[in-house]
Design a protein around this motif. Structure first.
Motif, PDB file in Angstrom:
ATOM      1  N   PHE A 292      -4.160   5.412  -7.730  1.00 57.72           N
ATOM      2  CA  PHE A 292      -5.047   6.435  -8.307  1.00 57.72           C
ATOM      3  C   PHE A 292      -5.206   7.626  -7.362  1.00 57.72           C
ATOM      4  N   THR A 293      -5.439   7.349  -6.082  1.00 54.80           N
ATOM      5  CA  THR A 293      -5.709   8.417  -5.114  1.00 54.80           C
ATOM      6  C   THR A 293      -4.553   9.405  -5.043  1.00 54.80           C
ATOM      7  N   MET A 294      -3.339   8.900  -4.879  1.00 55.51           N
ATOM      8  CA  MET A 294      -2.207   9.812  -4.738  1.00 55.51           C
ATOM      9  C   MET A 294      -1.786  10.409  -6.076  1.00 55.51           C
ATOM     10  N   CYS A 295      -2.130   9.743  -7.171  1.00 60.18           N
ATOM     11  CA  CYS A 295      -1.820  10.294  -8.490  1.00 60.18           C
ATOM     12  C   CYS A 295      -2.591  11.587  -8.732  1.00 60.18           C
ATOM     13  N   VAL A 296      -3.841  11.638  -8.269  1.00 60.37           N
ATOM     14  CA  VAL A 296      -4.658  12.834  -8.522  1.00 60.37           C
ATOM     15  C   VAL A 296      -4.468  13.911  -7.453  1.00 60.37           C
TER      16      VAL A 296
ATOM     17  N   LEU B  17     -11.709   5.717 -14.872  1.00 59.67           N
ATOM     18  CA  LEU B  17     -12.492   4.477 -14.911  1.00 59.67           C
ATOM     19  C   LEU B  17     -11.787   3.366 -14.136  1.00 59.67           C
ATOM     20  N   ILE B  18     -10.460   3.334 -14.237  1.00 56.36           N
ATOM     21  CA  ILE B  18      -9.700   2.349 -13.456  1.00 56.36           C
ATOM     22  C   ILE B  18      -9.861   2.629 -11.963  1.00 56.36           C
ATOM     23  N   GLY B  19      -9.844   3.910 -11.587  1.00 55.57           N
ATOM     24  CA  GLY B  19     -10.059   4.266 -10.187  1.00 55.57           C
ATOM     25  C   GLY B  19     -11.426   3.832  -9.697  1.00 55.57           C
ATOM     26  N   ILE B  20     -12.459   4.053 -10.520  1.00 45.81           N
ATOM     27  CA  ILE B  20     -13.820   3.623 -10.170  1.00 45.81           C
ATOM     28  C   ILE B  20     -13.872   2.109 -10.002  1.00 45.81           C
ATOM     29  N   ALA B  21     -13.291   1.381 -10.952  1.00 43.63           N
ATOM     30  CA  ALA B  21     -13.301  -0.083 -10.901  1.00 43.63           C
ATOM     31  C   ALA B  21     -12.565  -0.594  -9.666  1.00 43.63           C
ATOM     32  N   SER B  22     -11.440   0.048  -9.319  1.00 39.89           N
ATOM     33  CA  SER B  22     -10.678  -0.410  -8.151  1.00 39.89           C
ATOM     34  C   SER B  22     -11.436  -0.154  -6.857  1.00 39.89           C
TER      35      SER B  22
ATOM     36  N   VAL C 148       0.847  -1.201   0.000  1.00 43.29           N
ATOM     37  CA  VAL C 148       0.000   0.000   0.000  1.00 43.29           C
ATOM     38  C   VAL C 148       0.880   1.248   0.000  1.00 43.29           C
ATOM     39  N   LEU C 149       1.911   1.236   0.836  1.00 46.07           N
ATOM     40  CA  LEU C 149       2.839   2.369   0.874  1.00 46.07           C
ATOM     41  C   LEU C 149       3.496   2.573  -0.489  1.00 46.07           C
ATOM     42  N   LEU C 150       3.899   1.488  -1.128  1.00 44.40           N
ATOM     43  CA  LEU C 150       4.498   1.579  -2.462  1.00 44.40           C
ATOM     44  C   LEU C 150       3.488   2.083  -3.487  1.00 44.40           C
ATOM     45  N   GLY C 151       2.227   1.633  -3.361  1.00 38.22           N
ATOM     46  CA  GLY C 151       1.187   2.103  -4.273  1.00 38.22           C
ATOM     47  C   GLY C 151       0.971   3.603  -4.156  1.00 38.22           C
ATOM     48  N   LEU C 152       0.920   4.092  -2.927  1.00 31.63           N
ATOM     49  CA  LEU C 152       0.741   5.531  -2.711  1.00 31.63           C
ATOM     50  C   LEU C 152       1.923   6.317  -3.296  1.00 31.63           C
ATOM     51  N   ALA C 153       3.133   5.796  -3.082  1.00 29.00           N
ATOM     52  CA  ALA C 153       4.329   6.480  -3.592  1.00 29.00           C
ATOM     53  C   ALA C 153       4.359   6.484  -5.119  1.00 29.00           C
ATOM     54  N   HIS C 154       4.014   5.365  -5.734  1.00 37.73           N
ATOM     55  CA  HIS C 154       4.012   5.312  -7.198  1.00 37.73           C
ATOM     56  C   HIS C 154       2.925   6.222  -7.771  1.00 37.73           C
TER      57      HIS C 154
END
Length: 692
Positions: free
Chosen positions: A283-287, A256-261, A231-237
């Protein structure tokens, strides 16, 4: 900037649980929920004179000191004062944020936005090192250290603000107008507030995704340690992806990927749900940078921030209503409606994400050519700091995992075991402070081999965003079962075992009218001897139909369990009542002490084992409920054994290895009213032996 961001996030996380503590005592609204208006303080900045006043350097300095000083609320003499101080800190923090995010030149504002974002990452890493707790709220020593550092940082900001104002003097009045676009303050505010709440709700701690995806043993899904690292890596990426500029088509596809996830996190199970949660983290940290940059590009700072915080508070209260629907007005309409909440959040984020500029944060502001090298250098430092945080977080998880693994499996082979039940109310003591340390000390002193803890799901944002199951498991060196997922809208029920859990199944008991009642049925391997356990938390006394159906459901679980089973349950019915009788007769179990008529909630029942002892231990202010525990012996021949039928209160009449810990005193009639110590009470401890 970074430490300011960490302090702000810490305050925003801390106020809702402090508000919730008071209705937790009464199971009804208390009026103190009004302190949530602290989140709405930016509304004053809509008024011109208030905006100019807040921009005064002396007022701004006072607000900064109030923000940092509010951390001392942890050391307040009582919960009411702590709530007041926290509310003052939250309101001041939002005023400071609004003023500073809309002041200065592009580079200064760029750094402030990233300071807030990285402050969140810093909070997550510190919570890793403190096993899901925020150090500033975990002990007086840590609180004092953070407070001291915060005061130094605040002083530095106060003294440097004049220089910043001079540097940004030419830009202060027109920076907003220099933005590439002028976003709609309503849409941007709703998007930013929803993004903030999503970040707190699901990513307030790296273990939370695992608790949304959890299932029974052996296929539990990813454990929060070490898989919280993903999760930490996902947020960082996600933050790294934010440095890209996106086309309209790519942005829509990504949304759409964010909605699906988000849907996958809600409806899939175990590893599939966890993968969806990790994609949602990206997706969350990307936006985040893009929406934050667009947010501070609005022409009306007071309106934009007020809209964001109103959205945040609305979503926070709806989150409460989804689980606490039985105790709040209109709760029936929000019952178990997290899907509606998450859908609304994603809709708001989508409107903000898709309707504005697709440029990265560096490009959202018009940057003069002489500032571009500073932006580039700042971006490099931001990326470096981000990955330093990630490295520190992964190191913390690794060290914790290695330590925990060494503690597991130390249960020695034996015929006797002890089982315990305790409703510990999310680890909040009677003074309103989270007290996991005290809880761990009590559990350790009982010497129990199997423990069920009720009201244990503190992963919700209004309870604390932490993981008591993981914390206690790692501290005690016990195997754990979280119980039903946090997305199931229960108050939580966990199991801790000194011996390996072979298998378990999570149950949601019939609850047509009241709160969702959780249960777990499981098998524990006591070094080659398999014993079944059924643990449950029934609904409230007022819900007669619920309790009737729940008793029938649990009696079926008991009846279909193996020949050797122990039941630990919170039944909210008196001995001899309809529900009690249902469990005894149709569940085919015996009460640990049928002579104890002064019980209402907690019960221990059994089948196929020999009872040795029974004790009730006062809560001493650590919770609002006592501890109950029992000792049993596993018979050598299940088809040929005799249970103990004689009650004695003199411990000298039974072997010493059967005795309960003398640390809790000796036999005592009636309640123990001394809340300074845990003590045996209610005519216990009792021991059982065979009639000669």
């Amino acid at each position: 900037m970074l430490f300011e961001g960490y302090i702000s996030w810490s305050l925003y996380h801390a106020l809702p649980p402090m508000i919730y503590y008071f209705p937790l005592q009464t199971l009804a609204l208390t009026g103190l929920e009004v302190f949530a208006v602290a989140f709405l303080s930016p509304v004053f900045l809509i008024i011109g004179p208030c905006w100019r006043l807040a921009n005064n350097k002396y007022i701004l300095a006072l607000l900064r000191l109030t923000v940092v000083g509010s951390l001392a609320s942890y050391q307040a003499p009582n919960a009411s004062i702590r709530l007041f101080i926290l509310a003052a800190g939250v309101s001041s923090s939002l005023l400071v944020q609004t003023v500073t995010l809309w002041s200065g030149n592009s580079l200064q504002r760029f750094i402030r936005i990233w300071g807030f974002i990285l402050g969140k990452m810093m909070l997550l890493v510190l919570r890793i090192w403190y096993t899901s707790l925020n150090p500033v709220w975990s002990s007086q020593a840590a609180n004092t250290v953070v407070l001291t550092i915060g005061l130094v940082a605040a002083a530095e900001r106060i003294y440097s603000v004049e220089d910043e104002r001079k540097q940004g003097a030419n830009a202060t009045g027109n920076t907003v107008r220099k933005a590439v676009s002028q976003p709609n303050w309503l849409l941007s505010g709703m998007a930013f507030g929803s993004l903030m709440f999503l970040t707190v709700w699901i990513f307030g701690e790296v273990s939370l995704i695992s608790r949304w995806a959890v299932s029974g043993h052996p296929h539990t899904g990813p454990d929060p340690n070490p898989y919280g690292g993903t999760v930490l890596l996902g947020l960082a990426h996600g933050l790294m992806l934010s440095f890209w500029s996106w086309s309209s088509v790519a942005s829509f596809a990504w949304f759409l990927i964010g909605i699906a996830s988000s849907a996958g996190l809600l409806y899939l199970h175990t590893w599939s749900a966890a993968v969806a949660g990790n994609i949602l983290a990206v997706f969350t940290m990307c936006v985040w940078p893009q929406l934050a940059g667009r947010f501070v590009g609005c022409l009306h700072p007071g309106k934009a921030m007020s809209t964001a915080m109103f959205t945040y508070v609305l979503e926070l209260f709806f989150c409460v209503w989804c689980t606490a629907y039985k105790f709040v007005p209109g709760g029936v309409y929000a019952r178990e409606s997290s899907h509606l909440l998450l859908g609304f959040i994603m809709l708001c984020i989508g409107l903000g994400f898709l309707t504005g500029s697709k440029k990265d944060l560096n490009s959202i502001f018009e940057v003069k050519s002489d500032q571009k090298p500073f932006f580039k250098k700042s971006t490099e430092y931001i990326k470096l700091l981000l990955w330093l945080f990630v490295g520190a977080g992964l190191l913390g998880l690794g060290l914790r995992y290695r330590t925990y693994e060494k503690k597991l499996g130390r249960g020695v082979p034996k015929r006797d075991f002890s089982a315990m039940i305790w409703p510990f109310r999310f680890a909040y003591d009677n003074e309103g402070w989270s007290n996991l340390e005290g809880s761990a000390t009590l559990l350790n002193q009982t010497g129990a081999d199997f423990i069920t803890v009720l009201e244990s799901d503190a992963s919700k944002p209004f309870i604390g965003n932490n993981d008591p199951t993981m914390w206690l498991g790692e501290r005690l060196g016990f195997y754990t079962d979280f119980g039903p997922s946090t997305r199931d809208h229960t108050w939580g029920i966990m199991a801790l075992s000194r011996y390996p859990i072979v298998k378990s199944t999570h149950h949601l008991l019939p609850s047509p009218e009241g709160e969702i009642a959780p249960a777990i049925s499981m098998t524990v391997n006591f070094t080659g001897r398999l014993i079944d356990f059924v643990v449950a938390h029934f609904g409230n006394e007022e819900e007669d139909l619920d309790r009737k159906l729940q008793a029938i459901a649990v009696s079926k679980l008991l009846k279909t369990s193996s020949k050797q089973v122990v039941f630990l349950g919170y039944v909210t019915s008196a001995p001899g009542s309809r529900d009690y009788t249902e469990l005894i007769e149709n569940g085919n179990v015996q009460d640990i002490d049928s002579t104890d008529r002064d019980r209402w909630c907690s019960y221990i029942m059994y089948r196929g084992v020999i009872r040795l002892g029974y004790a009730r231990i006062s809560h001493a202010g650590l919770s609002d409920s006592e501890v109950q525990m029992a000792k049993f012996r596993i018979p050598d021949d299940l088809d040929n054994y005799v249970d103990n039928d004689r009650i004695v209160t003199d411990p000298s009449q039974v072997p010493e290895d059967v005795h309960f810990n003398p640390r809790f005193g000796s036999y005592k009639d009636g309640h123990n009213y001394d809340e300074s110590i845990h003590h045996f009470h209610m005519s216990t401890p009792k021991y059982f032996k065979q009639t000669n």
